[in-house]
Each structure stands twice: as structure tokens, then as C-alpha cells.
Design an enzyme around this catalytic site. Structure first.
Site, short mmCIF file in Angstrom:
data_model
loop_
_atom_site.label_atom_id
_atom_site.label_comp_id
_atom_site.label_asym_id
_atom_site.label_seq_id
_atom_site.Cartn_x
_atom_site.Cartn_y
_atom_site.Cartn_z
N CYS A 273 38.42 45.08 45.61
CA CYS A 273 37.19 44.32 45.91
C CYS A 273 35.94 45.17 46.00
O CYS A 273 35.04 45.05 45.16
CB CYS A 273 37.38 43.57 47.23
SG CYS A 273 38.70 42.35 47.16
N1 LIG Z 1 43.28 41.84 47.28
C1 LIG Z 1 42.33 41.42 48.09
O1 LIG Z 1 42.25 41.89 49.21
C2 LIG Z 1 41.35 40.35 47.67
C3 LIG Z 1 40.55 39.78 48.66
C4 LIG Z 1 39.65 38.80 48.31
C5 LIG Z 1 39.53 38.42 46.98
N2 LIG Z 1 40.30 38.99 46.01
C6 LIG Z 1 40.12 38.52 44.65
O2 LIG Z 1 41.20 37.66 44.31
C7 LIG Z 1 41.57 37.83 42.95
C8 LIG Z 1 43.03 38.22 42.85
O3 LIG Z 1 43.19 39.47 43.51
P1 LIG Z 1 44.62 39.99 43.97
O4 LIG Z 1 44.35 41.14 44.87
O5 LIG Z 1 45.47 38.88 44.45
O6 LIG Z 1 45.17 40.52 42.58
P2 LIG Z 1 46.69 40.90 42.24
O7 LIG Z 1 46.63 41.81 41.08
O8 LIG Z 1 47.39 41.31 43.49
O9 LIG Z 1 47.30 39.50 41.81
C9 LIG Z 1 46.94 38.83 40.66
C10 LIG Z 1 48.22 38.30 40.02
O10 LIG Z 1 47.83 37.52 38.89
C11 LIG Z 1 48.80 37.71 37.89
N3 LIG Z 1 48.23 37.28 36.61
C12 LIG Z 1 47.39 37.93 35.78
N4 LIG Z 1 47.04 37.15 34.73
C13 LIG Z 1 47.68 35.97 34.92
C14 LIG Z 1 47.73 34.77 34.20
N5 LIG Z 1 47.02 34.60 33.07
N6 LIG Z 1 48.49 33.78 34.65
C15 LIG Z 1 49.20 33.92 35.80
N7 LIG Z 1 49.21 35.04 36.54
C16 LIG Z 1 48.43 36.05 36.11
C17 LIG Z 1 49.14 39.16 37.97
O11 LIG Z 1 50.38 39.46 37.38
C18 LIG Z 1 49.14 39.38 39.48
O12 LIG Z 1 50.42 39.17 40.05
C19 LIG Z 1 40.61 38.87 42.38
O13 LIG Z 1 39.52 38.22 41.81
C20 LIG Z 1 40.15 39.63 43.62
O14 LIG Z 1 38.86 40.19 43.45
C21 LIG Z 1 41.22 39.94 46.35
#
Ligand SMILES: NC(=O)c1ccc[n+]([C@@H]2O[C@H](COP(=O)([O-])OP(=O)(O)OC[C@H]3O[C@@H](n4cnc5c(N)ncnc54)[C@H](O)[C@@H]3O)[C@@H](O)[C@H]2O)c1
Length: 445
Positions: A273
Site C-alpha cells: 500500500c
Molecule cells: N494488503 C493490505 O494490507 C491492503 C490493505 C488495504 C488495501 N489493499 C488493496 O487491496 C488490493 C488487494 O491487495 P492484497 O494485499 O489482498 O493482495 P494479494 O496479492 O494478497 O491478493 C490478491 C489476490 O488476487 C489474486 N488474483 C490476481 N488476479 C486475479 C484474477 N484475475 N482473478 C482472481 N484472483 C486474482 C492473486 O492470486 C492474489 O491471491 C490491492 O489493491 C491493495 O492495494 C491491500
């Protein structure tokens, strides 16, 4: 009216909730809905993840395997790679990654791929919500036309909203249910139904007038953090130059009960993030002819911290008449923050890179991270993978310098102070008592 149809299904818990992307954000969310009695279908492209979930094994720190099993046993949760089942869902929440390209421009490919699957399988009567962090305008400019292209009409056939995720992995105090949720729909009906949905699993929902406002609110929050961390890092350098303890200064300033919020220096910023999100905002601002200077400055300061830490190591070794070249350096903690295993954008990687590129022999100890690979574009060192080394007395004694990059709780810091020669503490892991009784020379950020 699909608004009423959906609200009824949500209210009597017959709504099926689909979540696309089962990572740090998506998995806790779908488990929360399943625990509340909704049927949840998780969509993932990673077959290892779907297999683990369907066996009841959680790979996310905030989701217990016990809760996962509970949802599987009641038949409320399944994970799949078969996107045709999106058709069964009444609500679809997109939680896919939003990384940056090498040029630091937004990489929208994951949102486009998820949107493409929805476009293929969407039917009348669905609420679609984007949770991935992104620039203001994404929901209206990218997702809306995709679904309209299919012939679906907003409000009449589907609803569309943005609701940013604020999960803080590893934070036991704030979890999905007690972190207030901001919701902004593309239409009033979209906002209303999305807010109603989240109010089933979240204590407080704050509705805003549009998806753009919700998208911008998330970027404001994280840009605020990036800039304030940048300021804390700058202040630490100023204090070091003046021979003042920066940690003592910030603690003292934080006693002011209003108008001050403490941020702490460190070896740089990490995670999915803080290092990324401000770029989404500045990129979009540039499209409109605006140059966001604060974001650029914070980025310069924060991304320069690993180099500053490598400089502290060099100076500390110099005092012991040693060079970085050939020195044995132990990095303590490589995850981007305390007590979690997340390595994304971890500044420890850059510190290791810099020290290795200058000829140091680097090993690391991190109870959460068994292996570190250096396939990232910024790798300037030798790039060979490293494996977690046991924190033995011999390792501490034989290291020329120990660098604390992440202050995990379950590390024996008294032993580190007793047996090491030199410790560079970038996280204030060593308190006053430890420092005063220490045999090691201690350098602090
Ligand atoms: N990690 C955090 O602390 C956090 C906090 C707030 C917001 N976010 C936001 O949330 C979003 C996700 O972040 P995250 O940390 O969960 O990421 P992550 O990488 O942990 O999880 C994303 C998942 O999506 C899957 N994926 C990718 N393409 C895909 C598709 N086309 N169809 C289905 N699955 C798919 C990946 O394999 C992965 O498991 C991002 O935009 C991030 O900026 C993250």
C-alpha cells in the site's frame, strides 16, 4: 427494482457473495461474510490458494484455519478457479492486486482481468464492488463501460460501487468488523445497497456521494501516511546530524494531546500500500496537468532510507576499523513490518542488496520468513536467494554487524545485545534498559 431485490436477499441472508482475489484483503472479507451466514464463493487464479482454502488451511495471518474450517463445515464457503460461477453470485467484490509498472505507472491489468471475467458471466441483478486501491475514476471510467458494453443498464440491471479496504494485517485490535468502511456508489442505489451489505459485517459504514470520492479517500489516507513517514525519516536524519535521539524526540512530541500524531522513522516503507498508492494519485493528477510535489518528495526521502541505513552500517564498521567489503552482516527481520510474513516491497531487501553489492557477506534471521528471493527489478546485488539462519550464539558472535530492519516481538534482543559486536537498530527495537546494559556498540536511526 434490483435495489429492493438485493436488499431483501442481503437482509434474509440468501444473497450469495463472490469475492475475486483471495489475498490479504479478499480472504478475511469472504470469511467474515461466511461466518455471518452468507454463502460465499471465492474466485482465485492461484490454484494452490484455492486448494489450501478448500482444505481449511489459512495462509493469511488474520484468518484462523479454525474459522475457515467452520465456514467449510457449514457449507458457506468454497474457493474456485471456475469464474463461470460468478453467475451464481448476487454480489461480486473485486480484491485483486493493483501494483505499479516499472515506470511507476498504475498496472490495471488485474482489475481489467477481473472485470473481463465479470463481463463474461454477469447477469441481471448483481451488485459489483471494487475494493482494490486505485486512482479516482477507475470505477466510472474502466468498470462501468465494461458492463454497459454487455448491454446491462445501471440501476435497472446492475449496481456498481467502490469501497476501499483498510485492513491492517497482523493488527489484533482492528479487524474487518471494527474498521469503519467508506462506500461510494456510481449511483445512489449503488451506494445504498453496498452500504447496506457492509453494515451486515462492519460496525460503521460511511457513505459518500460518488465512487470517485471513495477512491480518493483511500489514496488520501495512504498518501498521508507516506508523507508523514517521509517527514519522520527526514527528522531522524536531522536529529542524527545534531546528535539528538530522534526516538526520544518523537515520543516527547507525542505527549501533546492534540494537533500531533506520531510517525516513526525506519529503513524505508514496504507492503502493497504505502509505497504504491501515492503513485496512483500523482499519476492521475498528472493526467490533469497537476504535479503533486509532496508525494514526490516523500517518495524520494523514503526510497533513500535503505541507502542511509547502509551508510550507518558502513560508518559503524569503519569505527571498528572494518570495511563493508568482506564484513559478515546479519540482518534481523526482513518482513516489511513487525510480526507478519509479508515481504512485498520490504526495505530490508534494498538494504541487503546495497550491502551485498558492496561486497558484504549477508545472512538474515526472520522467524516469519523462511526464504528471500531477489527477483525484484531493483536488485543491484548478486541476487542469490537467502534462507533464514537460526539465531545462534555463534552467528551473533561471528557477525561484524547486526542490522535490525524489522522489530519482530519473538526475537531475543537481550541476547543480541550481549553477544553482538555492533548493532544498527533502525526500529528502536532496543529499549533504554537493553541499550544501557549492552556490550555491543549500538547505532540508532
Ligand atoms: N494488503 C493490505 O494490507 C491492503 C490493505 C488495504 C488495501 N489493499 C488493496 O487491496 C488490493 C488487494 O491487495 P492484497 O494485499 O489482498 O493482495 P494479494 O496479492 O494478497 O491478493 C490478491 C489476490 O488476487 C489474486 N488474483 C490476481 N488476479 C486475479 C484474477 N484475475 N482473478 C482472481 N484472483 C486474482 C492473486 O492470486 C492474489 O491471491 C490491492 O489493491 C491493495 O492495494 C491491500
Amino acid at each position: 427494482m434490483i435495489k429492493e431485490e438485493l436488499k431483501k436477499k442481503i437482509s434474509d441472508k440468501t444473497a450469495c457473495i463472490g469475492v475475486i482475489g483471495l489475498g490479504y484483503v479478499g480472504l478475511p472479507l469472504i470469511v467474515e461474510f461466511a461466518l455471518k451466514g452468507y454463502r460465499g464463493i471465492g474466485f482465485e487464479v492461484d490454484t494452490k490458494k484455492t486448494a489450501e482454502i478448500n482444505k481449511g488451511h489459512s495462509y493469511i495471518v488474520d484468518v484462523t484455519s479454525e474459522n475457515l474450517k467452520k465456514c467449510l463445515d457449514t457449507g458457506k464457503l468454497k474457493a474456485t478457479t471456475d469464474f463461470s460461477q460468478l453467475n451464481e453470485c448476487d454480489v461480486i467484490v473485486i480484491c485483486v492486486p493493483t501494483p505499479l509498472r516499472k515506470t511507476k505507472d498504475p498496472d490495471m491489468s488485474f482489475i481489467l482481468a477481473a472485470g473481463g471475467e465479470i463481463q463474461k458471466y454477469a447477469r441481471r441483478g448483481q451488485l459489483i464492488i471494487l475494493e482494490s486501491t486505485t486512482y479516482p475514476g477507475t470505477t466510472d471510467e474502466i468498470l462501468l463501460p465494461m458492463f454497459e458494453e454487455k448491454g446491462l443498464k445501471l440501476d435497472a440491471d446492475f449496481l456498481l460501487a467502490f469501497s476501499p479496504e483498510r485492513v491492517d494485517p497482523g493488527n489484533p485490535q482492528y479487524q474487518t468488523h471494527n474498521i469503519p468502511k467508506v462506500v461510494g456508489g456510481v449511483t445512489k442505489d449503488s451506494t445504498e445497497v453496498a452500504a447496506f451489505l457492509y453494515s451486515q459485517v462492519v460496525n460503521h459504514v460511511h457513505s459518500v456521494s460518488s465512487a470517485r470520492v471513495a477512491e480518493a479517500a483511500k489514496l488520501w489516507e495512504n498518501t498521508f501516511r507516506a508523507i508523514n513517514i517521509g517527514m519522520a525519516n527526514e527528522m531522524a536524519k536531522v536529529c542524527n546530524a545534531l546528535g539528538i535521539d530522534s526516538w526520544e524526540v518523537v515520543k516527547a512530541a507525542a505527549t501533546k494531546p492534540f494537533g500531533f500524531m506520531p510517525f516513526f522513522p525506519g529503513p524505508g516503507i514496504g507492503g502493497h500500500c504505502i509505497p504504491l498508492d501515492p503513485h496512483y494519485l500523482s499519476w492521475k493528477a498528472r493526467q490533469h496537468g497537476f504535479d503533486s510535489q509532496f508525494i514526490t518528495l516523500a517518495e524520494q526521502i523514503n526510497s533513500g532510507m535503505p541507502k542511509y541505513v547502509a551508510g550507518l552500517v558502513r560508518d559503524a564498521l569503519n569505527e571498528s576499523e572494518k570495511s563493508v567489503k568482506g564484513a559478515k552482516i546479519l540482518i534481523l527481520g526482513v518482513a516489511y513490518k513487525k510480526d507478519i510474513d509479508d515481504m512485498r516491497e520490504s526495505p530490508a531487501l534494498s538494504v541487503i542488496d546495497l550491502l551485498r553489492s558492496r561486497g558484504a557477506e549477508v545472512v538474515y534471521h526472520d522467524p516469519f520468513v523462511p526464504e528471500v528471493t531477489f527477483d525484484h527489478a531493483y536488485t543491484i546485488g548478486s541476487g542469490e536467494p537467502l534462507f533464514n539462519a537460526e539465531l545462534t550464539d555463534d552467528l551473533l558472535k561471528s557477525s561484524d554487524c547486526v542490522v535490525i530492519c524489522t522489530e519482530h516481538s519473538n526475537v531475543d534482543y537481550p541476547r543480541v545485545c550481549k553477544l553482538s559486536k555492533v548493532v544498527v537498530d533502525t526500529r528502536n527495537a532496543l529499549d533504554e534498559t537493553l541499550r544501557s546494559g549492552s556490550k555491543a556498540k549500538i547505532v540508532r536511526l
